[in-house]
Design an enzyme around this catalytic site. Structure first.
Site, PDB file in Angstrom:
ATOM      1  N   ASP A  28     -20.340  58.789 -73.555  1.00 39.63           N
ATOM      2  CA  ASP A  28     -21.618  57.715 -73.836  1.00 39.63           C
ATOM      3  C   ASP A  28     -21.709  58.010 -75.424  1.00 39.63           C
ATOM      4  O   ASP A  28     -21.599  59.010 -75.881  1.00 39.63           O
ATOM      5  CB  ASP A  28     -22.884  58.066 -72.915  1.00 39.63           C
ATOM      6  CG  ASP A  28     -23.846  57.100 -73.273  1.00 39.63           C
ATOM      7  OD1 ASP A  28     -23.726  55.954 -73.440  1.00 39.63           O
ATOM      8  OD2 ASP A  28     -24.981  57.791 -73.610  1.00 39.63           O
ATOM      9  N   SER A  29     -22.400  56.991 -75.904  1.00 32.19           N
ATOM     10  CA  SER A  29     -22.909  57.191 -77.366  1.00 32.19           C
ATOM     11  C   SER A  29     -23.665  58.184 -77.734  1.00 32.19           C
ATOM     12  O   SER A  29     -24.035  58.591 -78.684  1.00 32.19           O
ATOM     13  CB  SER A  29     -23.336  55.688 -77.874  1.00 32.19           C
ATOM     14  OG  SER A  29     -24.523  55.354 -77.105  1.00 32.19           O
ATOM     15  N   TYR A  64     -24.950  52.988 -80.757  1.00 30.56           N
ATOM     16  CA  TYR A  64     -23.603  52.318 -80.839  1.00 30.56           C
ATOM     17  C   TYR A  64     -24.030  50.524 -80.693  1.00 30.56           C
ATOM     18  O   TYR A  64     -23.362  49.780 -81.212  1.00 30.56           O
ATOM     19  CB  TYR A  64     -22.803  52.157 -79.851  1.00 30.56           C
ATOM     20  CG  TYR A  64     -21.879  53.406 -79.941  1.00 30.56           C
ATOM     21  CD1 TYR A  64     -22.335  54.638 -80.897  1.00 30.56           C
ATOM     22  CD2 TYR A  64     -20.749  53.651 -79.293  1.00 30.56           C
ATOM     23  CE1 TYR A  64     -21.192  55.842 -80.942  1.00 30.56           C
ATOM     24  CE2 TYR A  64     -19.814  54.687 -79.404  1.00 30.56           C
ATOM     25  CZ  TYR A  64     -20.172  55.898 -80.286  1.00 30.56           C
ATOM     26  OH  TYR A  64     -19.238  56.666 -80.499  1.00 30.56           O
ATOM     27  N   CYS A  86     -21.419  53.941 -71.100  1.00 32.47           N
ATOM     28  CA  CYS A  86     -22.033  53.373 -72.332  1.00 32.47           C
ATOM     29  C   CYS A  86     -21.559  51.780 -72.056  1.00 32.47           C
ATOM     30  O   CYS A  86     -20.385  51.516 -72.190  1.00 32.47           O
ATOM     31  CB  CYS A  86     -21.463  53.978 -73.693  1.00 32.47           C
ATOM     32  SG  CYS A  86     -22.355  53.017 -75.037  1.00 32.47           S
ATOM     33  N   ASN A  87     -22.772  51.073 -71.953  1.00 26.84           N
ATOM     34  CA  ASN A  87     -22.499  49.669 -71.774  1.00 26.84           C
ATOM     35  C   ASN A  87     -21.677  48.918 -72.827  1.00 26.84           C
ATOM     36  O   ASN A  87     -20.853  48.108 -73.016  1.00 26.84           O
ATOM     37  CB  ASN A  87     -23.676  48.903 -71.488  1.00 26.84           C
ATOM     38  CG  ASN A  87     -24.011  48.896 -69.965  1.00 26.84           C
ATOM     39  OD1 ASN A  87     -23.611  48.043 -69.100  1.00 26.84           O
ATOM     40  ND2 ASN A  87     -24.639  50.072 -69.395  1.00 26.84           N
ATOM     41  N   GLU A 121     -35.524  57.710 -75.220  1.00 30.51           N
ATOM     42  CA  GLU A 121     -35.176  58.768 -75.848  1.00 30.51           C
ATOM     43  C   GLU A 121     -36.126  59.638 -76.180  1.00 30.51           C
ATOM     44  O   GLU A 121     -36.213  60.898 -76.448  1.00 30.51           O
ATOM     45  CB  GLU A 121     -34.319  58.615 -77.266  1.00 30.51           C
ATOM     46  CG  GLU A 121     -33.134  57.734 -77.072  1.00 30.51           C
ATOM     47  CD  GLU A 121     -31.787  58.730 -77.397  1.00 30.51           C
ATOM     48  OE1 GLU A 121     -31.883  59.766 -78.058  1.00 30.51           O
ATOM     49  OE2 GLU A 121     -30.729  58.104 -76.737  1.00 30.51           O
ATOM     50  N   CYS A 174     -27.628  48.738 -69.807  1.00 29.01           N
ATOM     51  CA  CYS A 174     -27.907  49.933 -70.827  1.00 29.01           C
ATOM     52  C   CYS A 174     -27.944  51.325 -70.172  1.00 29.01           C
ATOM     53  O   CYS A 174     -28.713  51.243 -69.094  1.00 29.01           O
ATOM     54  CB  CYS A 174     -29.002  49.669 -71.759  1.00 29.01           C
ATOM     55  SG  CYS A 174     -28.988  50.814 -72.957  1.00 29.01           S
ATOM     56  N   THR A 175     -27.229  52.143 -70.749  1.00 30.31           N
ATOM     57  CA  THR A 175     -27.575  53.739 -70.262  1.00 30.31           C
ATOM     58  C   THR A 175     -28.923  54.111 -69.850  1.00 30.31           C
ATOM     59  O   THR A 175     -29.429  54.938 -68.914  1.00 30.31           O
ATOM     60  CB  THR A 175     -26.666  54.819 -70.780  1.00 30.31           C
ATOM     61  OG1 THR A 175     -27.156  54.504 -72.153  1.00 30.31           O
ATOM     62  CG2 THR A 175     -25.111  54.573 -70.922  1.00 30.31           C
ATOM     63  N   HIS A 176     -29.955  53.547 -70.791  1.00 26.91           N
ATOM     64  CA  HIS A 176     -30.885  54.273 -70.840  1.00 26.91           C
ATOM     65  C   HIS A 176     -32.270  53.526 -69.599  1.00 26.91           C
ATOM     66  O   HIS A 176     -33.265  54.173 -69.487  1.00 26.91           O
ATOM     67  CB  HIS A 176     -31.839  54.102 -72.152  1.00 26.91           C
ATOM     68  CG  HIS A 176     -30.939  54.645 -73.113  1.00 26.91           C
ATOM     69  ND1 HIS A 176     -29.636  54.677 -73.487  1.00 26.91           N
ATOM     70  CD2 HIS A 176     -31.719  55.748 -74.087  1.00 26.91           C
ATOM     71  CE1 HIS A 176     -29.475  55.777 -74.509  1.00 26.91           C
ATOM     72  NE2 HIS A 176     -30.540  56.338 -74.854  1.00 26.91           N
TER      73      HIS A 176
HETATM   74  N1  DGL Z   1     -25.438  53.848 -74.379  1.00 24.22           N
HETATM   75  C1  DGL Z   1     -25.776  52.552 -74.934  1.00 24.22           C
HETATM   76  C2  DGL Z   1     -25.533  51.532 -73.954  1.00 24.22           C
HETATM   77  O1  DGL Z   1     -25.344  51.847 -72.665  1.00 24.22           O
HETATM   78  C3  DGL Z   1     -27.163  52.528 -75.493  1.00 24.22           C
HETATM   79  C4  DGL Z   1     -27.557  53.487 -76.794  1.00 24.22           C
HETATM   80  C5  DGL Z   1     -26.777  52.821 -77.809  1.00 24.22           C
HETATM   81  O2  DGL Z   1     -27.112  51.794 -78.438  1.00 24.22           O
HETATM   82  O3  DGL Z   1     -25.810  53.649 -78.150  1.00 24.22           O
HETATM   83  O4  DGL Z   1     -25.142  50.290 -74.372  1.00 24.22           O
END
Ligand code: DGL
Length: 246
Positions: free
Chosen positions: A7-8, A39, A70-71, A150, A180-182
């Site tokens: 993941d990012s 990202y 990560c999406n 976060e 999105c992961t979050h």
């Molecule tokens: N992990 C990213 C996603 O799922 C979210 C955080 C980022 O912008 O890196 O898109």
């Protein structure tokens, strides 16, 4: 099976949570690029370059499969990663779309897709769903939710304000793709905002279903050994892992 999860940053732990709950793997190597997150605000070439560098990190381990939690990376870098990896690489977009298809059969149901600006701009969810015949799609970049999560804010006034801002003129959707992961961490707040109506599609649960169907991965009925790595502040990642994964 030894699996890598990339993941990012820390958000991919929401996917790890589902993998652990279902006891899918004996060993998970997690790598978060915490030094370069987010990202979702970067351009496609940068996302691809960072992702290929992360692949080199995983070459130090003998993994059997790489899961891209990560999406944003799934939207832009999957093809390049697959070209270079010696093991299968699975992203979260295809599983998310399949989970949506399983949950929502009517093609005119209203589907809300939320994600980072990069993920929404990539049109990956939108074009795949359109190709499957879904006609009533709304895609909104909601990147401000990322720093909030976060910060450990999963409910309350600031989040409500942000939801009012993003979803101002939107009527209640039948389903929301948490692209999105979050966003799984604010599931309750999102569902409450729309009066408890929408079905939520969560990448972690979607990938568990997908791995069973496509990769034949089933529960090991064993505890998972999780190793955490990060490009900076691994202590911070460990703290969040303790809080999110209990
Ligand atoms: N992990 C990213 C996603 O799922 C979210 C955080 C980022 O912008 O890196 O898109």
């Amino acid at each position: 099976m030894k699996v890598g999860v990339f993941d990012s940053g820390v958000g991919g732990l929401s996917v790890v949570k589902s993998l652990i709950e279902h006891q899918l793997f004996k060993e998970i190597i997690y790598y978060g690029d915490t030094a370069r997150v987010p990202y979702g605000t970067k351009d496609p070439n940068t996302v691809i370059r960072y992702s290929l560098e992360a692949l080199e990190f995983f070459n130090n381990f003998n993994i059997d499969l790489l899961i891209i939690a990560c999406n944003t990376v799934s939207a832009y870098a999957l093809v390049e990663l697959r070209k270079r990896a010696h093991y299968p690489v699975v992203g979260v977009i295809e599983p998310g779309v399949q989970a949506l298809q399983n949950a929502i059969k009517q093609h005119d149901a209203s589907i809300l897709i939320i994600g980072t600006r990069a993920t929404i701009n990539s049109q990956r969810y939108q074009s795949t769903l359109k190709g499957l015949g879904y006609t009533n799609l709304h895609a909104i970049p909601t990147g401000l939710f990322v720093p909030l999560v976060e910060e450990g804010i999963f409910e309350g006034k600031i989040l409500e304000e942000m939801m009012n801002y993003y979803f101002d003129s939107l009527s209640t959707p039948d389903a929301i793709i948490l692209g999105c992961t979050h966003f799984p961490l604010i599931s309750t707040a999102l569902r409450d905002h729309f009066g408890g109506v929408p079905r939520l599609i969560h990448s972690g649960d979607a990938i568990v279903e997908y791995l069973a169907k496509v990769q034949g991965v089933v529960s090991t009925h064993q505890k998972t050994n999780l190793s955490l790595y990060a490009s900076e502040n691994v202590e911070g990642l460990r703290k969040i892992a303790k809080a999110w994964l209990n």
